[in-house]
Write a protein that holds these residues in place. Structure first.
Motif, PDB file in Angstrom:
ATOM      1  N   VAL A  53      49.432  34.431  92.934  1.00  0.00           N
ATOM      2  CA  VAL A  53      49.807  35.601  92.130  1.00  0.00           C
ATOM      3  C   VAL A  53      51.135  35.351  91.415  1.00  0.00           C
ATOM      4  N   ILE A  54      52.083  34.750  92.099  1.00  0.00           N
ATOM      5  CA  ILE A  54      53.375  34.475  91.460  1.00  0.00           C
ATOM      6  C   ILE A  54      53.177  33.521  90.280  1.00  0.00           C
ATOM      7  N   GLY A  55      52.340  32.510  90.470  1.00  0.00           N
ATOM      8  CA  GLY A  55      52.048  31.600  89.362  1.00  0.00           C
ATOM      9  C   GLY A  55      51.397  32.334  88.202  1.00  0.00           C
ATOM     10  N   ALA A  56      50.420  33.188  88.521  1.00  0.00           N
ATOM     11  CA  ALA A  56      49.720  33.932  87.472  1.00  0.00           C
ATOM     12  C   ALA A  56      50.695  34.842  86.715  1.00  0.00           C
ATOM     13  N   LEU A  57      51.561  35.534  87.452  1.00  0.00           N
ATOM     14  CA  LEU A  57      52.558  36.394  86.807  1.00  0.00           C
ATOM     15  C   LEU A  57      53.416  35.576  85.847  1.00  0.00           C
ATOM     16  N   LEU A  58      53.814  34.400  86.291  1.00  0.00           N
ATOM     17  CA  LEU A  58      54.674  33.558  85.455  1.00  0.00           C
ATOM     18  C   LEU A  58      53.930  33.030  84.231  1.00  0.00           C
ATOM     19  N   GLY A  59      52.597  32.969  84.341  1.00  0.00           N
ATOM     20  CA  GLY A  59      51.801  32.549  83.193  1.00  0.00           C
ATOM     21  C   GLY A  59      51.500  33.692  82.241  1.00  0.00           C
ATOM     22  N   GLU A  65      47.020  42.214  85.168  1.00  0.00           N
ATOM     23  CA  GLU A  65      46.889  42.732  86.538  1.00  0.00           C
ATOM     24  C   GLU A  65      45.567  42.293  87.161  1.00  0.00           C
ATOM     25  N   GLU A  66      44.517  42.411  86.353  1.00  0.00           N
ATOM     26  CA  GLU A  66      43.190  42.129  86.898  1.00  0.00           C
ATOM     27  C   GLU A  66      43.041  40.656  87.266  1.00  0.00           C
ATOM     28  N   ASP A  67      43.516  39.780  86.401  1.00  0.00           N
ATOM     29  CA  ASP A  67      43.444  38.354  86.727  1.00  0.00           C
ATOM     30  C   ASP A  67      44.303  38.031  87.954  1.00  0.00           C
ATOM     31  N   CYS A  68      45.444  38.700  88.081  1.00  0.00           N
ATOM     32  CA  CYS A  68      46.271  38.499  89.281  1.00  0.00           C
ATOM     33  C   CYS A  68      45.500  38.883  90.537  1.00  0.00           C
ATOM     34  N   ARG A  69      44.837  40.038  90.458  1.00  0.00           N
ATOM     35  CA  ARG A  69      44.055  40.488  91.628  1.00  0.00           C
ATOM     36  C   ARG A  69      42.969  39.474  91.982  1.00  0.00           C
ATOM     37  N   LYS A  70      42.303  38.971  90.947  1.00  0.00           N
ATOM     38  CA  LYS A  70      41.219  38.005  91.187  1.00  0.00           C
ATOM     39  C   LYS A  70      41.754  36.709  91.796  1.00  0.00           C
ATOM     40  N   LEU A  71      42.879  36.260  91.281  1.00  0.00           N
ATOM     41  CA  LEU A  71      43.435  35.019  91.820  1.00  0.00           C
ATOM     42  C   LEU A  71      43.926  35.196  93.248  1.00  0.00           C
ATOM     43  N   ARG A  72      44.400  36.401  93.555  1.00  0.00           N
ATOM     44  CA  ARG A  72      44.756  36.682  94.948  1.00  0.00           C
ATOM     45  C   ARG A  72      43.525  36.522  95.836  1.00  0.00           C
ATOM     46  N   ARG A  73      42.433  37.115  95.413  1.00  0.00           N
ATOM     47  CA  ARG A  73      41.192  37.049  96.193  1.00  0.00           C
ATOM     48  C   ARG A  73      40.711  35.603  96.315  1.00  0.00           C
ATOM     49  N   PHE A  74      40.792  34.875  95.196  1.00  0.00           N
ATOM     50  CA  PHE A  74      40.433  33.450  95.199  1.00  0.00           C
ATOM     51  C   PHE A  74      41.225  32.711  96.285  1.00  0.00           C
ATOM     52  N   ALA A  75      42.530  32.937  96.308  1.00  0.00           N
ATOM     53  CA  ALA A  75      43.387  32.194  97.235  1.00  0.00           C
ATOM     54  C   ALA A  75      43.157  32.629  98.676  1.00  0.00           C
ATOM     55  N   VAL A  76      42.881  33.913  98.877  1.00  0.00           N
ATOM     56  CA  VAL A  76      42.589  34.383 100.238  1.00  0.00           C
ATOM     57  C   VAL A  76      41.343  33.674 100.773  1.00  0.00           C
ATOM     58  N   GLU A  77      40.292  33.647  99.963  1.00  0.00           N
ATOM     59  CA  GLU A  77      39.044  33.010 100.411  1.00  0.00           C
ATOM     60  C   GLU A  77      39.248  31.507 100.619  1.00  0.00           C
ATOM     61  N   LEU A  78      39.945  30.895  99.693  1.00  0.00           N
ATOM     62  CA  LEU A  78      40.223  29.458  99.832  1.00  0.00           C
ATOM     63  C   LEU A  78      41.008  29.184 101.114  1.00  0.00           C
ATOM     64  N   GLY A  79      41.983  30.027 101.399  1.00  0.00           N
ATOM     65  CA  GLY A  79      42.801  29.866 102.604  1.00  0.00           C
ATOM     66  C   GLY A  79      41.965  29.993 103.865  1.00  0.00           C
ATOM     67  N   GLY A  93      33.519  31.053  92.881  1.00  0.00           N
ATOM     68  CA  GLY A  93      32.833  32.052  92.058  1.00  0.00           C
ATOM     69  C   GLY A  93      33.813  32.977  91.353  1.00  0.00           C
ATOM     70  N   ILE A  94      34.890  33.314  92.045  1.00  0.00           N
ATOM     71  CA  ILE A  94      35.878  34.222  91.450  1.00  0.00           C
ATOM     72  C   ILE A  94      36.497  33.597  90.202  1.00  0.00           C
ATOM     73  N   LEU A  95      36.643  32.281  90.221  1.00  0.00           N
ATOM     74  CA  LEU A  95      37.252  31.615  89.061  1.00  0.00           C
ATOM     75  C   LEU A  95      36.408  31.821  87.792  1.00  0.00           C
ATOM     76  N   ASP A  96      35.073  31.963  87.979  1.00  0.00           N
ATOM     77  CA  ASP A  96      34.200  32.198  86.818  1.00  0.00           C
ATOM     78  C   ASP A  96      34.478  33.528  86.141  1.00  0.00           C
ATOM     79  N   THR A  97      35.061  34.449  86.876  1.00  0.00           N
ATOM     80  CA  THR A  97      35.217  35.806  86.345  1.00  0.00           C
ATOM     81  C   THR A  97      36.568  36.030  85.679  1.00  0.00           C
ATOM     82  N   LEU A  98      37.418  35.002  85.667  1.00  0.00           N
ATOM     83  CA  LEU A  98      38.738  35.165  85.037  1.00  0.00           C
ATOM     84  C   LEU A  98      38.593  35.300  83.524  1.00  0.00           C
ATOM     85  N   SER A  99      39.598  35.882  82.903  1.00  0.00           N
ATOM     86  CA  SER A  99      39.527  36.124  81.461  1.00  0.00           C
ATOM     87  C   SER A  99      39.950  34.905  80.645  1.00  0.00           C
ATOM     88  N   VAL A 100      39.866  33.720  81.221  1.00  0.00           N
ATOM     89  CA  VAL A 100      40.220  32.514  80.463  1.00  0.00           C
ATOM     90  C   VAL A 100      38.967  31.661  80.267  1.00  0.00           C
TER      91      VAL A 100
END
Lengths: 323, 323
Positions: A178-184, A188-202, A296-303
Motif C-alpha cells: 500500500v505504501i508503494g502504491a500510494l507513492l506511485g 484508493e481502490e487500487d490500494c485496497r486491491k494491492l493490500r488484498r493481493f499482499a495479504v493473500e501472497l503473505g 487474480g487480484i492483479l488482473d483487476t487493477l486499473s493498469v
C-alpha cells in the motif's frame, strides 16, 4: 518500467549508503550488522514494484522501501530475544553476539530509524503513509504476541492460526504494497486491491514456509523438521490436530519431547500422522488457493496488464515457482 | 493563556480516553497499566506550555503531548528490562509483573502508538514535528547506551557524564519543548531558544536528582543513598573521583561492594568523601547555574514577559522551588 534486478540493486545501493554515527558503537554497530546480513529484501521490493505499477519514477519511494526493510530487521532483532534464537541468516543473531540489552536498544533505534526514513517521503503523502505504517507495525506486534500466546495454549484453531499469520507475516507485506502504491499515485481502490493481493501472497508464503520446514525443498537446502522438533503449532500441526483421532493427537502433542525417540524418529512419527490425515495435500491446496487468489487480484487493477508482469514474476519467485 | 492545572487536566483527560484493543491482552494491558501509573507528566506539560506561549489554542497539541508521554513510558518499560528493575513508581514494573517478552513487545507497541499519536498533528507541521521527534528519540537511545557503557568503564569524565544526561534526560525535554513551540507557530529562533531552555532545565533537573538521591529531600520522601549502594557513576561520584586523592578514590570505587560494611556505613563512607571535597556545594552550583541559565533564556523570547509566567512556574515546581 524497471526490471526487478534494477529495483533490487537500487535498494541494495540505498541501504549500503545509509550511514550511522560511529558512537555509541554498541547502539549503531548492530544496525549495520543486521542490515548487511542478507535477506531477500522482499518488503522493499514490494514497495518499489507497487510504486512502479503506477509511476515510472520510483526514486522517491526508496526511503519508504528502506524503512520497511529497517522495520523488518527491527522485528527480527527483538523476536530473536523473545525466542532465545542464537542464529539468524546463518550468522550469530545480534542477541547472541552482543547480548540482551544491546539487542533491545539497537532494535529500538532501528524502529526509530525506520520512521526517520519514512519521514523523508513526499510531504503531501506523509499523513497517509504514516497511518498505513503505524497500523501495519501494530499488527505485526499483535501477530507476534498471538504467536507467543499459542505456545501456552492447549488448542489453537486453524482460524486462529490464519489470523495470527495474517498479522505476523501478511500485514508487513500488505503495508509495503500500500505504501508503494500510494507513492506511485494509485487510487484508493487500487490500494485496497494491492493490500488484498499482499495479504493473500503473505498467507501463501507462510503456509509454504510451514510445509517446507517439514517436507523440505532441495532448492533451499533447508534443514527439515525444525518445527516438529520444537513442537511448534504450525499450519500442519494444527490441521493434523483438528483431523486426527485421540491416539494420534497424543503423538502429535508429545513426540517432540519424548526422551525415548531420536530426532529422526520424532520427525518420522509426526510426519506419518500428517501423511495419514492428508495434511500436506491440504496445505498445498491452501497455498495454491491463496496464491491464485493473489495473482487474480492483479488482473483487476486499473493498469495495463503488462505493467503487472514484474510483480507477478516477483510473486512467482517468492514462492519458488519462477521458471 | 491557560493555567497549569488546566493544562495538566487536559493531558490526563486525553490520556484517560485513549482506548486500546482488548486483544491480544498481553500486548495492550501493559500499555494502560504503564500510562495510568502516575508520573508527573513533565514532558506533555512542556509541549502544551510551549505551544501556549505562542497560541491561545492548545487543543491541537494534545496528540503530540500524549505522544511524548507515551514515548517516555516506552523508554521506562525497556529501561526496566535492561536494569532488571522490579519497581517503577511504587508498583511492580511491567518487566516484573509480566516478564521480559511482554515488556519488550508492549514497549515496541508503545513506541509505535507514540508515532500514531504524533501523526495526528496538523499535516502542514508533520514533517518538522516528525524530524524533531525522530532526532530526539535517537538521542534518548544514545544516552541510554552511554549510561550502560559507563557501568563497564573505569573512568568517566564530568564532560562525558554531562553529555550522557544531555542525551538521556534533556533531549526528551528539548524535543517536547520544540514540538510544542512548532505547534504554537513559533519562529525558528524561538524554537532554538526553547530547545536550549529545556536542555538546561533537564541538566539542572538531573543533577538535582543525583544530589537528592544522596542528600535527600523531606518533601519527596525519597530513599537516601540508592545510587551509592549501587555504585552508580552519578555527577557526585564522578566529581568526587576527579577531585579526591588516590586513597579516597579507592573508597569511592569499592565501598558499595565492601562486605564488611553495612549499608548505612557504605553511605556514610562515601558521603564523608563527597563532603570533604565539597562535592554537594559544587553540585548545587551547577544546578543553580543551569537553572538560572534556563530561566534567563525565557527573557529573550519574542513574546511578552507575562506569557512566560506559566512556564517559569512549571520550571520552579519541577525543581521543587515553587512557593
Amino acid at each position: 518500467m524497471q526490471t526487478n534486478e534494477r529495483l533490487l540493486s537500487a535498494i541494495e545501493n540505498y541501504l549500503a549508503q545509509a550511514e550511522f554515527p560511529a558512537e555509541p558503537e554498541l547502539l549503531y554497530a548492530p544496525i549495520g550488522y543486521s542490515l548487511s546480513g542478507g535477506g531477500k529484501r522482499i518488503r522493499p521490493m514490494l514497495v518499489l514494484l507497487c510504486c512502479n505499477l503506477f509511476s515510472e519514477e520510483v526514486q522517491h519511494a526508496l526511503p519508504a522501501a528502506a524503512a520497511v526493510e529497517m522495520f523488518h530487521n527491527f522485528t527480527l532483532l527483538h523476536d530473536d530475544i523473545m525466542d532465545n534464537a542464537a542464529v539468524r541468516r546463518g550468522k550469530p543473531s545480534v542477541y547472541a553476539k552482543w547480548g540482551r540489552n544491546v539487542a533491545i536498544l539497537s532494535g529500538d533505534a532501528m524502529l526509530i530509524c525506520a520512521y526517520r526514513l519514512l519521514s523523508e517521503s513526499p510531504a503531501q503523502l506523509l499523513p497517509r503513509i504514516l497511518r498505513t505504517f503505524d497500523d501495519m507495525a501494530l499488527e505485526v506486534c499483535e501477530g507476534q504476541q498471538y504467536d507467543m500466546d499459542f505456545e501456552q495454549k492447549q488448542k489453537v484453531s486453524v482460524v486462529e492460526y490464519m489470523h495470527m499469520i495474517e498479522l505476523k507475516t501478511s500485514a508487513l507485506l500488505a503495508g509495503s504494497a500500500v505504501i508503494g502504491a500510494l507513492l506511485g499515485g494509485a487510487s484508493e481502490e487500487d490500494c485496497r486491491k494491492l493490500r488484498r493481493f499482499a495479504v493473500e501472497l503473505g498467507l501463501a508464503f507462510q503456509l509454504q514456509d510451514d510445509l517446507l520446514d517439514s517436507y523440505g525443498d532441495q532448492r533451499l537446502g533447508k534443514a527439515i523438521g525444525g518445527d516438529i522438533l520444537e513442537g511448534k503449532k504450525t499450519y500442519l500441526m494444527i490441521t493434523a490436530m483438528s483431523r486426527a483421532e485421540e491416539s494420534a493427537r497424543d503423538v502429535l502433542r508429545n513426540a517432540y519431547r519424548d526422551p525415548m525417540l531420536t530426532d529422526a524418529e520424532k520427525i518420522a512419527a509426526v510426519k506419518a500422522i500428517y501423511d495419514r490425515y492428508d495434511v500436506p495435500r491440504l496445505a498445498e491446496q491452501q497455498i495454491s488457493l491463496r496464491f491464485e487468489r493473489a495473482l487474480g487480484i492483479l488482473d483487476t487493477l486499473s493498469v495495463e496488464h503488462s505493467r503487472t508482469q514484474p510483480l507477478r514474476e516477483f510473486a512467482l519467485s517468492l514462492m519458488g515457482r519462477s521458471k
